[in-house]
Design a protein around this motif. Structure first.
Motif, mmCIF file in Angstrom:
data_model
loop_
_atom_site.group_PDB
_atom_site.id
_atom_site.type_symbol
_atom_site.label_atom_id
_atom_site.label_comp_id
_atom_site.label_asym_id
_atom_site.label_seq_id
_atom_site.Cartn_x
_atom_site.Cartn_y
_atom_site.Cartn_z
ATOM 1 N N ILE A 120 0.848 -1.204 0.000
ATOM 2 C CA ILE A 120 0.000 0.000 0.000
ATOM 3 C C ILE A 120 0.878 1.246 0.000
ATOM 4 O O ILE A 120 1.745 1.414 0.864
ATOM 5 C CB ILE A 120 -0.938 0.019 1.227
ATOM 6 N N GLN A 121 0.656 2.104 -0.985
ATOM 7 C CA GLN A 121 1.432 3.345 -1.074
ATOM 8 C C GLN A 121 0.741 4.426 -0.238
ATOM 9 O O GLN A 121 -0.368 4.850 -0.534
ATOM 10 C CB GLN A 121 1.574 3.815 -2.523
ATOM 11 N N ALA A 122 1.442 4.856 0.829
ATOM 12 C CA ALA A 122 0.866 5.847 1.743
ATOM 13 C C ALA A 122 1.206 7.270 1.317
ATOM 14 O O ALA A 122 0.402 8.185 1.491
ATOM 15 C CB ALA A 122 1.379 5.594 3.162
ATOM 16 N N ILE A 123 2.407 7.472 0.766
ATOM 17 C CA ILE A 123 2.852 8.796 0.314
ATOM 18 C C ILE A 123 3.221 8.694 -1.164
ATOM 19 O O ILE A 123 4.038 7.861 -1.541
ATOM 20 C CB ILE A 123 4.066 9.295 1.133
ATOM 21 N N LYS A 124 2.618 9.564 -1.980
ATOM 22 C CA LYS A 124 2.678 9.383 -3.436
ATOM 23 C C LYS A 124 3.440 10.509 -4.127
ATOM 24 O O LYS A 124 2.866 11.295 -4.884
ATOM 25 C CB LYS A 124 1.252 9.267 -3.975
ATOM 26 N N GLY A 125 4.741 10.599 -3.836
ATOM 27 C CA GLY A 125 5.587 11.540 -4.565
ATOM 28 C C GLY A 125 5.432 12.984 -4.149
ATOM 29 O O GLY A 125 5.384 13.874 -4.997
ATOM 30 N N ILE A 126 5.356 13.237 -2.839
ATOM 31 C CA ILE A 126 5.152 14.624 -2.400
ATOM 32 C C ILE A 126 6.475 15.391 -2.320
ATOM 33 O O ILE A 126 7.533 14.828 -2.076
ATOM 34 C CB ILE A 126 4.415 14.715 -1.038
ATOM 35 N N SER A 127 6.387 16.693 -2.535
ATOM 36 C CA SER A 127 7.530 17.601 -2.414
ATOM 37 C C SER A 127 7.084 18.841 -1.630
ATOM 38 O O SER A 127 6.009 19.381 -1.892
ATOM 39 C CB SER A 127 8.052 18.042 -3.786
ATOM 40 N N PHE A 128 7.891 19.243 -0.672
ATOM 41 C CA PHE A 128 7.608 20.495 0.043
ATOM 42 C C PHE A 128 8.886 20.971 0.714
ATOM 43 O O PHE A 128 9.876 20.233 0.797
ATOM 44 C CB PHE A 128 6.485 20.320 1.085
ATOM 45 N N GLU A 129 8.871 22.217 1.163
ATOM 46 C CA GLU A 129 10.045 22.740 1.862
ATOM 47 C C GLU A 129 9.628 23.584 3.059
ATOM 48 O O GLU A 129 8.526 24.141 3.102
ATOM 49 C CB GLU A 129 10.942 23.541 0.922
ATOM 50 N N VAL A 130 10.537 23.620 4.025
ATOM 51 C CA VAL A 130 10.351 24.410 5.240
ATOM 52 C C VAL A 130 11.520 25.370 5.324
ATOM 53 O O VAL A 130 12.677 24.935 5.371
ATOM 54 C CB VAL A 130 10.316 23.499 6.486
ATOM 55 N N ASN A 131 11.238 26.662 5.311
ATOM 56 C CA ASN A 131 12.306 27.652 5.382
ATOM 57 C C ASN A 131 12.669 27.963 6.825
ATOM 58 O O ASN A 131 11.848 27.829 7.732
ATOM 59 C CB ASN A 131 11.893 28.944 4.657
ATOM 60 N N GLN A 132 13.930 28.353 6.998
ATOM 61 C CA GLN A 132 14.426 28.732 8.321
ATOM 62 C C GLN A 132 13.486 29.753 8.970
ATOM 63 O O GLN A 132 13.099 30.741 8.358
ATOM 64 C CB GLN A 132 15.807 29.373 8.146
ATOM 65 N N GLY A 133 13.076 29.463 10.216
ATOM 66 C CA GLY A 133 12.281 30.420 10.979
ATOM 67 C C GLY A 133 10.783 30.357 10.757
ATOM 68 O O GLY A 133 10.030 31.080 11.405
ATOM 69 N N GLU A 134 10.320 29.485 9.868
ATOM 70 C CA GLU A 134 8.890 29.400 9.575
ATOM 71 C C GLU A 134 8.167 28.448 10.527
ATOM 72 O O GLU A 134 8.773 27.588 11.165
ATOM 73 C CB GLU A 134 8.666 28.869 8.148
ATOM 74 N N ILE A 135 6.852 28.622 10.581
ATOM 75 C CA ILE A 135 5.951 27.573 11.060
ATOM 76 C C ILE A 135 5.204 27.078 9.829
ATOM 77 O O ILE A 135 4.530 27.850 9.147
ATOM 78 C CB ILE A 135 4.933 28.089 12.097
ATOM 79 N N ILE A 136 5.381 25.803 9.525
ATOM 80 C CA ILE A 136 4.710 25.193 8.372
ATOM 81 C C ILE A 136 3.702 24.170 8.885
ATOM 82 O O ILE A 136 4.035 23.330 9.724
ATOM 83 C CB ILE A 136 5.720 24.490 7.436
ATOM 84 N N ALA A 137 2.477 24.240 8.384
ATOM 85 C CA ALA A 137 1.440 23.300 8.793
ATOM 86 C C ALA A 137 1.146 22.313 7.665
ATOM 87 O O ALA A 137 1.076 22.696 6.499
ATOM 88 C CB ALA A 137 0.161 24.054 9.153
ATOM 89 N N LEU A 138 1.016 21.042 8.045
ATOM 90 C CA LEU A 138 0.494 20.016 7.135
ATOM 91 C C LEU A 138 -0.891 19.676 7.638
ATOM 92 O O LEU A 138 -1.045 19.222 8.779
ATOM 93 C CB LEU A 138 1.354 18.746 7.166
ATOM 94 N N ILE A 139 -1.900 19.910 6.818
ATOM 95 C CA ILE A 139 -3.264 19.608 7.241
ATOM 96 C C ILE A 139 -3.891 18.606 6.282
ATOM 97 O O ILE A 139 -3.439 18.433 5.152
ATOM 98 C CB ILE A 139 -4.135 20.880 7.363
ATOM 99 N N GLY A 140 -4.925 17.941 6.774
ATOM 100 C CA GLY A 140 -5.594 16.930 5.963
ATOM 101 C C GLY A 140 -6.404 16.017 6.855
ATOM 102 O O GLY A 140 -6.262 16.027 8.077
ATOM 103 N N ALA A 141 -7.252 15.207 6.243
ATOM 104 C CA ALA A 141 -8.118 14.303 6.995
ATOM 105 C C ALA A 141 -7.312 13.135 7.563
ATOM 106 O O ALA A 141 -6.138 12.949 7.227
ATOM 107 C CB ALA A 141 -9.227 13.784 6.078
ATOM 108 N N ASN A 142 -7.949 12.359 8.428
ATOM 109 C CA ASN A 142 -7.324 11.131 8.923
ATOM 110 C C ASN A 142 -6.966 10.236 7.743
ATOM 111 O O ASN A 142 -7.754 10.088 6.813
ATOM 112 C CB ASN A 142 -8.297 10.360 9.836
ATOM 113 N N GLY A 143 -5.773 9.644 7.781
ATOM 114 C CA GLY A 143 -5.356 8.750 6.712
ATOM 115 C C GLY A 143 -4.779 9.445 5.498
ATOM 116 O O GLY A 143 -4.470 8.804 4.493
ATOM 117 N N ALA A 144 -4.601 10.765 5.579
ATOM 118 C CA ALA A 144 -4.066 11.515 4.430
ATOM 119 C C ALA A 144 -2.568 11.292 4.240
ATOM 120 O O ALA A 144 -2.038 11.522 3.161
ATOM 121 C CB ALA A 144 -4.347 13.010 4.601
ATOM 122 N N GLY A 145 -1.884 10.868 5.324
ATOM 123 C CA GLY A 145 -0.437 10.630 5.225
ATOM 124 C C GLY A 145 0.403 11.619 6.014
ATOM 125 O O GLY A 145 1.625 11.657 5.867
#
Length: 236
Positions: free
Chosen positions: A16-41
């Motif tokens: 089962i593929q849980a994460i399907k080729g995602i790309s993201f970045e977090v810059n120095q000093g930021e607050i980055i949120a990952l949001i999504g429903a249950n089971g989103a990964g």
């Protein structure tokens, strides 16, 4: 400058593929949120970033260095701390013992004492209860302990998984205030949070995950006003 870069990440549980080729970045000093429903990964993403789950494809970079195959305990000494979902405090150890375990990679005792003072100033209740068994704390106090334990490693990047889960509204507000303070003190924050409204209210930017894919990203205040985000995640 990006402190964390994730490129084309793929993660599987068996077939089962849980994460399907995602790309993201977090810059120095930021607050980055990952949001999504249950089971989103969301949790899987954090656990892969912090070396708890291996990826099948893609690359992870921290401060420009590839860490895709670096084990979790080594990432701690590099400056990445993880506050796991469900807090995971050591119930049969005291508050102080839990905090000291957070500093297991550090050897300078004077520095350690200074960090302990900083944690106690951030979480006065932990100092009041330093000799109490962690398992006897309330849910909110255990969350503070999990966050304090992570700060004991002196992280540059702190990864938090559902810090408000199961907490009363008063504790939720307090925890989010503390996250903002930690960030103001110079720690970059990557936050997974089911309370999307709260997460977007303190984040600089956010990514929306659906079934292992990033379907939307942008400045948090703009996503807060996006109709599809409102409908899916912000309705009362």
């Amino acid at each position: 400058m990006a402190i964390l870069e994730v490129k084309d990440l793929e993660v599987y549980y068996g077939v089962i593929q849980a994460i399907k080729g995602i790309s993201f970045e977090v810059n120095q000093g930021e607050i980055i949120a990952l949001i999504g429903a249950n089971g989103a990964g969301k949790t899987t993403t954090l656990q892969t970033v912090t070396g708890l789950i291996p990826s099948k494809a893609g690359k992870i970079f921290y401060e420009g260095r590839e860490i895709t195959r670096v084990p979790g305990h080594k990432l701690v000494s590099m400056g990445i701390a993880h506050v796991p979902e469900g807090r995971r405090v050591f119930a049969s150890l005291s508050v102080l013992q839990n905090l000291k375990l957070g500093a297991y990679t550090r050897s300078d005792k004077n520095e350690l004492e200074e960090t302990l003072k900083m944690v106690y100033s951030r979480f006065p209740r932990l100092e009041e209860r330093k000799n109490q068994m962690a398992g006897t704390l309330s849910g909110g106090e255990q969350q503070m302990l999990a966050m304090g334990r992570a700060l004991m490693s002196h992280p540059k990047l702190i990864v938090m998984d559902e810090p408000s889960m199961g907490l009363s509204p008063i504790y939720v507000n307090e925890i989010f205030d503390i996250i903002q303070q930690i960030n103001k003190d110079g720690v970059t924050v990557l936050l997974v949070e089911q309370n999307a409204k709260k997460a977007l209210s303190i984040a600089n930017r956010a990514y929306v995950l659906e079934t292992g894919r990033i379907v939307l990203s942008g400045e948090a205040h703009k996503l807060m006003n996006d109709d599809s985000v409102k409908k899916a995640y912000l309705s009362e």
